[in-house]
Structures are given as C-alpha cells and as structure tokens.
Design an enzyme around this catalytic site. Structure first.
Site, PDB file in Angstrom:
ATOM      1  N   SER A 119       0.826  -1.205   0.000  1.00 48.87           N
ATOM      2  CA  SER A 119       0.000   0.000   0.000  1.00 48.87           C
ATOM      3  C   SER A 119       0.858   1.253   0.000  1.00 48.87           C
ATOM      4  O   SER A 119       0.345   2.353   0.164  1.00 48.87           O
ATOM      5  CB  SER A 119      -0.937  -0.009   1.211  1.00 48.87           C
ATOM      6  N   HIS A 140      -2.103  -2.224  -6.192  1.00 54.08           N
ATOM      7  CA  HIS A 140      -2.651  -2.026  -4.856  1.00 54.08           C
ATOM      8  C   HIS A 140      -4.171  -2.142  -4.877  1.00 54.08           C
ATOM      9  O   HIS A 140      -4.849  -1.321  -5.485  1.00 54.08           O
ATOM     10  CB  HIS A 140      -2.213  -0.658  -4.314  1.00 54.08           C
ATOM     11  N   GLU A 152      -4.720   0.386  -7.874  1.00 52.79           N
ATOM     12  CA  GLU A 152      -3.682   1.345  -8.260  1.00 52.79           C
ATOM     13  C   GLU A 152      -2.528   0.578  -8.912  1.00 52.79           C
ATOM     14  O   GLU A 152      -2.116  -0.461  -8.405  1.00 52.79           O
ATOM     15  CB  GLU A 152      -3.168   2.093  -7.018  1.00 52.79           C
ATOM     16  N   ASN A 190      -4.140   6.261  -0.441  1.00 54.09           N
ATOM     17  CA  ASN A 190      -3.716   6.329   0.964  1.00 54.09           C
ATOM     18  C   ASN A 190      -3.084   7.672   1.320  1.00 54.09           C
ATOM     19  O   ASN A 190      -3.134   8.095   2.469  1.00 54.09           O
ATOM     20  CB  ASN A 190      -2.743   5.196   1.291  1.00 54.09           C
TER      21      ASN A 190
END
Ligand code: CAA
Length: 282
Positions: A119, A140, A152, A190
């Site tokens: 991540s 991700h 991602e 994130n």
C-alpha cells in the site's frame, strides 16, 4: 477457464480477498501461505461470502461450486511452478516483502511476473531482491478486495512496458478500474485517505465523540463509512503503519501520526479484528 495461472501469496484479509476476486473472474488460483490455519480461515471466509451471494439470489449453487473449483491452497512454494502471475499480499513490512520476493524469485519460472499489493512501499526496492526487476510492479487493491472497484498500478524504475501492459489487461479483466500512480509513499488513495483518518483520530484525542466525527463525515461528505469506522474496519495497526510510512517517506510533519493511534495499537485495540477499536464489536 482463463489462460493465465495465478498464485496469491498470503492468506490474510487482502490475500484471501484478491484470490476470491480472481476466481470469480474465471482464473485458476493457488493461494499460498506458510501458515495452514491462515489458509483455512481464508477458505472459510470465501465460502461464507459466496454462500451469502447464493442466499441473496445473486449466484446459483452451481456457479458457486464452479468458482470454488478454481481455488486451491498450498503451504509449499513449489506450487509456483507453471504460474504466470504471482500476486504478493504478505504483511506490509519491507523486510518481509523483500524476503518473500526473493523466495518467490527462486521458485517461480523465469517467465513469471510478480506483483506486490503493497500500500505504499517502494516497488523498486522490493524488485531489487529478484533477478527479474523488469517483471515486477505494484498493484494495490483496497479492502474489501472483491467489492472495491479500484486497483492502483505502480511501476518500479525497472518495470518493462510489456509487464505493465500485461498486468494492466489482467487487472481490468478481473473487473477493476485502474489508475497510474507515482512510486511515492501512499500512492494516490492512501496519501489522501489515511491523513483524513489520522485527523479524525486527533479530533477524538481532543475530546470529540467518535460517533460525532463519523456522522459528520457520513452525512456531511457522503462517505459510505465514517473515518473512525473505517479505521476499525481496515485495522488500527494497518492504518498507523501506513501513516508512519507517509511520515518517514516524505519527512514532512504534516503526516505526523496521531499519538492516540499509537497508544491504541500498544493496548491491542486494533479495531474489528481484535473486538475493540474506536468502537466495541461482539
Ligand atoms: N469482505 C468481502 N466482502 C464484503 C465485506 C468484507 N469484509 N464487507 C462487505 N462485503 C460485501 C458484502 O458481502 C456485499 O456483497 P454482495 O453485494 O455481493 O451481497 C457488499 O460488500 C455490500 O455489503 P453490505 O450490503 O453488507 O454493506 P454496505 O453496502 O454497507 O457496504 C462496504 C460495505 C462496501 C464495506 C462499504 O461500507 C464501503 O465501501 N466502505 C468503505 C470501504 C473503504 O473505504 N475501503 C478502503 C479502505 S483503505 C484500503 O484498503 C487501503 C489500505 O491500504 C489501508
């Protein structure tokens, strides 16, 4: 049955969810974990979720059986023989990722592509432990993986165009929308989402009630879950580690982790999985 043979390394919440996503899309998957009980738990979760779909009339019992027939489990990395694409989903610690990639590299065929579900860690650093950095990249997924529509895509410095195109086509084929991300801590989601959750924890530390923070964001910003509910859902430890990754990666005080999160992790309050986080779970 689809042509590519897939291995998912790690049978935690993410690994199991990614394996489920792939078998539902028609791929044959072997889920590998060094811990037999983790594999059993992943199997039970997948069966339970598919049973729920049958009960709701979203899937027939035959379709469920067909999907499950594409999934096998193994504790042995020898099972990587003949695999085209490996998806790594082991705990988010650089040393564990590097050790796992080096092991995958030694067992997998030369042609095999390896992707990491990190991540936010450096793909180039993870790839450097293999003899095939051009065949390594990041994909991700988001929790819960069978439901969340995004993946991602992150290229390392050495990732080849051929690897990128093949992986992108695969991810689209398992029904995910893709976005290209810079190889920087937190990628896109994130980097934005986790500081928001961190700020929500600061509000609680300053005296706000968790219910008020969550209601505010659900009703005032139309978020499906409040930021503290979401912390409990993904795990306070995961959330704190991601925040620390941003802080250490950018060396910028705007990413300072909330001390309350640190204390909660030290106290074993990890969210839903431990029965207690910002809320209690029976
Ligand atoms: N695992 C797998 N599937 C799950 C699930 C889980 N933990 N929780 C719910 N689902 C499935 C349900 O089975 C249901 O599937 P069907 O439609 O096939 O029946 C579907 O999701 C909808 O569930 P519900 O109707 O019970 O609940 P809901 O409508 O409230 O949706 C939710 C639940 C999808 C989780 C929704 O609340 C949501 O989108 N929450 C935000 C999730 C989010 O932001 N995730 C990103 C986290 S950050 C991250 O992952 C990155 C990182 O690196 C930390």
């Amino acid at each position: 049955m689809k042509e590519l043979k897939i291995a998912v390394i790690g049978a935690g919440l993410m690994g199991g969810g990614i394996a489920q996503t792939c078998i539902q899309a028609g791929y044959e998957v072997v889920n590998i974990d060094v811990l037999e009980p983790a594999l059993e738990k992943a199997n039970n979760t997948i069966v339970k979720l598919l049973n729920k779909k049958v009960e709701k009339g979203r899937m027939t019992a035959e379709e469920k059986a067909d999907i499950l027939s594409r999934l096998t489990f193994s504790t042995d990395f020898q099972s990587l023989k003949g695999i085209d694409l490996v998806i790594e989903a082991v705990p988010e610690k650089i040393e564990i990722k590097k050790e796992t990639f080096s092991k995958i590299d030694s067992y997998a065929d030369e042609k095999t592509i390896i992707v990491s579900n990190t991540s936010g860690l450096s793909i180039s650093e993870i790839a450097s432990t293999t003899k095939r950095p051009e065949k390594v990249m990041g994909v991700h997924f988001f929790y819960p993986a069978p439901v969340m529509k995004l993946a991602e895509l992150i290229r390392g410095i050495a990732t080849s165009d051929e690897t990128y195109e093949l992986v992108k086509a695969f991810v689209i084929d398992i029904q995910k929308e893709v976005v290209d991300c810079p190889e920087l801590p937190g990628f896109i989601v994130n980097r934005i989402l986790v500081p928001m959750m961190n700020e929500a924890a600061f509000l609680v530390m300053e005296g706000c009630k968790p219910e008020d923070v969550d209601n505010a964001m659900r009703l005032g910003a139309n978020h499906p879950m409040g930021p503290l509910e979401l912390c409990d859902f993904v795990g306070i430890d995961i959330m704190l580690a991601t925040m620390k990754g941003l802080y250490e990666g950018f060396k910028d005080s705007k990413y300072r982790p909330c001390p309350l999160l640190d204390n909660m992790v030290k106290a074993g309050c990890l969210g839903r999985k431990s029965g207690k986080g910002f809320y209690e779970y029976k």
